[in-house]
Design a protein around this motif. Structure first.
Motif, PDB file in Angstrom:
ATOM      1  N   ASN A  75       0.812  -1.225   0.000  1.00 12.81           N
ATOM      2  CA  ASN A  75       0.000   0.000   0.000  1.00 12.81           C
ATOM      3  C   ASN A  75       0.848   1.279   0.000  1.00 12.81           C
ATOM      4  OD1 ASN A  75      -2.527   1.113  -0.315  1.00 12.81           O
ATOM      5  ND2 ASN A  75      -2.903   1.337   1.869  1.00 12.81           N
ATOM      6  N   ALA A  76       2.032   1.186  -0.621  1.00 20.96           N
ATOM      7  CA  ALA A  76       2.888   2.369  -0.767  1.00 20.96           C
ATOM      8  C   ALA A  76       2.280   3.325  -1.796  1.00 20.96           C
ATOM      9  CB  ALA A  76       4.289   1.948  -1.204  1.00 20.96           C
ATOM     10  N   LYS A  77       2.669   4.581  -1.745  1.00 25.79           N
ATOM     11  CA  LYS A  77       2.117   5.602  -2.655  1.00 25.79           C
ATOM     12  C   LYS A  77       2.683   5.494  -4.067  1.00 25.79           C
ATOM     13  CE  LYS A  77       3.328   9.301  -0.554  1.00 25.79           C
ATOM     14  NZ  LYS A  77       3.496  10.771  -0.364  1.00 25.79           N
ATOM     15  N   ASP A  78       3.944   5.039  -4.170  1.00 30.99           N
ATOM     16  CA  ASP A  78       4.637   5.032  -5.462  1.00 30.99           C
ATOM     17  C   ASP A  78       5.121   3.621  -5.786  1.00 30.99           C
ATOM     18  OD1 ASP A  78       4.839   8.059  -6.136  1.00 30.99           O
ATOM     19  OD2 ASP A  78       5.459   7.917  -4.034  1.00 30.99           O
ATOM     20  N   VAL A  79       4.489   3.036  -6.792  1.00 30.42           N
ATOM     21  CA  VAL A  79       4.722   1.624  -7.124  1.00 30.42           C
ATOM     22  C   VAL A  79       4.762   1.468  -8.637  1.00 30.42           C
ATOM     23  CG1 VAL A  79       3.723  -0.705  -7.000  1.00 30.42           C
ATOM     24  CG2 VAL A  79       3.552   0.812  -5.013  1.00 30.42           C
ATOM     25  N   VAL A  80       5.663   0.637  -9.123  1.00 33.64           N
ATOM     26  CA  VAL A  80       5.660   0.224 -10.528  1.00 33.64           C
ATOM     27  C   VAL A  80       5.490  -1.281 -10.566  1.00 33.64           C
ATOM     28  CG1 VAL A  80       7.107  -0.071 -12.591  1.00 33.64           C
ATOM     29  CG2 VAL A  80       7.042   2.130 -11.426  1.00 33.64           C
ATOM     30  N   CYS A  81       4.604  -1.742 -11.417  1.00 33.41           N
ATOM     31  CA  CYS A  81       4.392  -3.178 -11.586  1.00 33.41           C
ATOM     32  C   CYS A  81       4.664  -3.527 -13.045  1.00 33.41           C
ATOM     33  CB  CYS A  81       2.959  -3.541 -11.210  1.00 33.41           C
ATOM     34  SG  CYS A  81       2.651  -5.310 -11.136  1.00 33.41           S
ATOM     35  N   ILE A  82       5.488  -4.546 -13.254  1.00 30.17           N
ATOM     36  CA  ILE A  82       5.773  -4.996 -14.618  1.00 30.17           C
ATOM     37  C   ILE A  82       5.463  -6.487 -14.705  1.00 30.17           C
ATOM     38  CG2 ILE A  82       8.248  -5.274 -14.065  1.00 30.17           C
ATOM     39  CD1 ILE A  82       8.774  -4.436 -17.026  1.00 30.17           C
ATOM     40  N   THR A  83       4.629  -6.854 -15.663  1.00 30.97           N
ATOM     41  CA  THR A  83       4.153  -8.223 -15.800  1.00 30.97           C
ATOM     42  C   THR A  83       4.808  -8.867 -17.014  1.00 30.97           C
ATOM     43  OG1 THR A  83       2.029  -7.488 -14.912  1.00 30.97           O
ATOM     44  CG2 THR A  83       2.081  -9.649 -15.928  1.00 30.97           C
ATOM     45  N   LEU A  84       5.583  -9.913 -16.756  1.00 28.77           N
ATOM     46  CA  LEU A  84       6.317 -10.612 -17.811  1.00 28.77           C
ATOM     47  C   LEU A  84       5.614 -11.929 -18.101  1.00 28.77           C
ATOM     48  CD1 LEU A  84       9.868 -10.111 -16.212  1.00 28.77           C
ATOM     49  CD2 LEU A  84       8.760  -8.616 -17.877  1.00 28.77           C
ATOM     50  N   GLY A  85       4.784 -11.936 -19.126  1.00 27.69           N
ATOM     51  CA  GLY A  85       4.074 -13.143 -19.515  1.00 27.69           C
ATOM     52  C   GLY A  85       4.333 -13.451 -20.974  1.00 27.69           C
ATOM     53  N   THR A  86       3.288 -13.816 -21.703  1.00 26.41           N
ATOM     54  CA  THR A  86       3.415 -13.993 -23.147  1.00 26.41           C
ATOM     55  C   THR A  86       3.864 -12.685 -23.784  1.00 26.41           C
ATOM     56  OG1 THR A  86       1.611 -15.576 -23.044  1.00 26.41           O
ATOM     57  CG2 THR A  86       2.227 -14.794 -25.217  1.00 26.41           C
ATOM     58  N   GLY A  87       3.336 -11.587 -23.245  1.00 26.29           N
ATOM     59  CA  GLY A  87       3.803 -10.244 -23.594  1.00 26.29           C
ATOM     60  C   GLY A  87       4.337  -9.578 -22.340  1.00 26.29           C
ATOM     61  N   VAL A  88       4.452  -8.259 -22.374  1.00 25.30           N
ATOM     62  CA  VAL A  88       4.870  -7.500 -21.198  1.00 25.30           C
ATOM     63  C   VAL A  88       3.863  -6.376 -20.978  1.00 25.30           C
ATOM     64  CG1 VAL A  88       6.624  -5.958 -20.219  1.00 25.30           C
ATOM     65  CG2 VAL A  88       7.337  -8.013 -21.457  1.00 25.30           C
ATOM     66  N   GLY A  89       3.325  -6.311 -19.770  1.00 26.43           N
ATOM     67  CA  GLY A  89       2.403  -5.232 -19.413  1.00 26.43           C
ATOM     68  C   GLY A  89       2.848  -4.602 -18.114  1.00 26.43           C
ATOM     69  N   GLY A  90       1.978  -3.801 -17.533  1.00 24.55           N
ATOM     70  CA  GLY A  90       2.321  -3.218 -16.249  1.00 24.55           C
ATOM     71  C   GLY A  90       1.585  -1.933 -15.988  1.00 24.55           C
ATOM     72  N   GLY A  91       1.988  -1.266 -14.932  1.00 24.21           N
ATOM     73  CA  GLY A  91       1.363  -0.009 -14.573  1.00 24.21           C
ATOM     74  C   GLY A  91       2.280   0.794 -13.679  1.00 24.21           C
ATOM     75  N   ILE A  92       2.108   2.116 -13.729  1.00 24.32           N
ATOM     76  CA  ILE A  92       2.876   3.024 -12.887  1.00 24.32           C
ATOM     77  C   ILE A  92       1.896   3.748 -11.973  1.00 24.32           C
ATOM     78  CG2 ILE A  92       4.372   5.062 -12.856  1.00 24.32           C
ATOM     79  CD1 ILE A  92       5.308   4.239 -15.685  1.00 24.32           C
ATOM     80  N   ILE A  93       2.125   3.651 -10.669  1.00 26.79           N
ATOM     81  CA  ILE A  93       1.286   4.329  -9.680  1.00 26.79           C
ATOM     82  C   ILE A  93       2.145   5.397  -9.022  1.00 26.79           C
ATOM     83  CG2 ILE A  93      -0.064   4.076  -7.567  1.00 26.79           C
ATOM     84  CD1 ILE A  93      -0.392   1.042  -8.567  1.00 26.79           C
ATOM     85  N   SER A  94       1.731   6.636  -9.163  1.00 26.82           N
ATOM     86  CA  SER A  94       2.482   7.765  -8.624  1.00 26.82           C
ATOM     87  C   SER A  94       1.584   8.550  -7.668  1.00 26.82           C
ATOM     88  CB  SER A  94       2.960   8.676  -9.764  1.00 26.82           C
ATOM     89  OG  SER A  94       3.720   9.747  -9.268  1.00 26.82           O
ATOM     90  N   ASN A  95       2.027   8.687  -6.421  1.00 29.05           N
ATOM     91  CA  ASN A  95       1.240   9.376  -5.394  1.00 29.05           C
ATOM     92  C   ASN A  95      -0.186   8.823  -5.334  1.00 29.05           C
ATOM     93  OD1 ASN A  95       0.971  11.195  -3.297  1.00 29.05           O
ATOM     94  ND2 ASN A  95       0.236  12.843  -4.615  1.00 29.05           N
ATOM     95  N   ASN A  96      -0.263   7.481  -5.322  1.00 29.86           N
ATOM     96  CA  ASN A  96      -1.521   6.723  -5.207  1.00 29.86           C
ATOM     97  C   ASN A  96      -2.384   6.710  -6.468  1.00 29.86           C
ATOM     98  OD1 ASN A  96      -1.363   5.650  -2.539  1.00 29.86           O
ATOM     99  ND2 ASN A  96      -1.827   7.679  -1.734  1.00 29.86           N
TER     100      ASN A  96
END
Length: 319
Positions: free
Chosen positions: A128-149
């Motif tokens: 539950n941190a305010k600043d998080v990056v998630c990168i998903t390595l599967g058949t392709g690559v996806g993800g999301g950037i969370i900045s200040n929630n």
């Protein structure tokens, strides 16, 4: 009060009922009916929620809102998906408007990779941190950037499309987006195999996976397993993959400075072996103040990340 959430996939729709703390009360799946241009999908989801309410003895009046994760580019402010090939949705489709008419409840819609990132932020490895990056390595690559929630969507919804970050400047492999050199071409499960085939032809290393390379039946897991056994060629490939990922993360880190970088998807099942290689290179090449305190970790929620994150949209935006 309860929150309903759906993670809509090309094969199944994962559905969940959560409380306001985003604890899962019930979860289940239904097949994704893509017939007739996918026109039944939202109606099927709504009817399944109604049926579950009857079985589990709660009222739809208790529902605060419905969050939806969709595999396609989203205009977040308006709830419009601009084509979702896996669902047979062509062109622009106003998902929010359609589902609000079905349910009579507030609806928020986001890209499936974004909602999975939000799930990991709220209840998973992101603590539950305010600043998080998630990168998903599967058949392709996806993800999301969370900045200040807040999830980063950008001007037209393309913010956080991490798979299309250009990292291979020799442009060896063509990406599904039409460009060459995207992270997806060298760091996904497909990308690991791409690199193995390419460097085997170029270097002619002796390797325990050469039969699978020559028969073109190689899978990413075999490369990781061989690398863990000390196979020099496979280790070379994993270092290449890790370097590409570390480069992408180093640039993202000076832009958004996350506290947590979360690695998810099938390739992340390599666990600490992969994380350690990424971490080593990341530490070497990244602006030191941006590295300080940043933790690279593996995702925790698995298939539940999408529904938890979709419910998180309601927790965050429906007052």
């Amino acid at each position: 009060m309860i929150i309903l959430a759906a993670d809509i996939g090309g094969t199944t729709c994962k559905l969940g009922v959560m409380d306001e703390r985003l604890e899962i009360l019930h979860k289940w799946e239904i097949p994704t009916n893509k017939e007739q241009d996918g026109r039944h999908i939202l109606k099927n989801i709504h009817e399944s929620f109604q049926k579950n309410a009857q079985i589990k003895n709660y009222s739809m009046d208790e529902v605060k809102g419905i969050g939806l994760g969709v595999p396609g580019p989203i205009d977040f402010d308006n709830g419009v998906v601009n084509g979702a090939i896996n669902l047979n949705w062509a062109g622009k489709k106003n998902i929010r408007e359609e589902y609000e008419q079905l349910s009579g409840k507030p609806v928020y819609v986001d890209n499936d990779a974004n909602v999975a990132s939000l799930g990991e932020k709220f209840k998973g490895a992101g603590q539950n941190a305010k600043d998080v990056v998630c990168i998903t390595l599967g058949t392709g690559v996806g993800g999301g950037i969370i900045s200040n929630n807040e999830l980063v969507h950008g001007y037209n919804g393309s913010g956080g499309e991490l798979g299309h970050f250009k990292v291979d400047f020799k442009e060896r492999f063509l990406c599904n987006c039409g460009h060459r050199g995207c992270l997806e071409t060298v760091a996904s499960a497909t990308g690991v195999v791409n690199l193995a085939y390419h460097y085997y032809e170029e270097l002619r290393f002796s390797t325990i996976i050469e039969d699978d390379i020559e028969s073109r039946t190689l899978q990413a897991k075999q490369v990781f397993d061989a690398a863990k056994e000390g196979d020099e060629f496979s280790l070379y490939i994993i270092r290449k993959v890790s370097n590409y990922i570390a480069y992408a993360l180093s640039v993202i880190s000076v832009m958004s400075n996350p506290e947590y970088i979360i690695i998810g998807g099938g390739v992340s099942k390599a666990g600490d072996f992969l994380i350690d290689h990424i971490e080593e290179r990341f530490q070497e090449i990244t602006f030191k103040p941006a590295v300080e305190g940043t933790k690279i970790v593996t995702a925790k929620l698995g298939n539940d990340a999408g529904i938890i994150g979709a419910a998180g949209l309601i927790k965050q935006y429906v007052k």
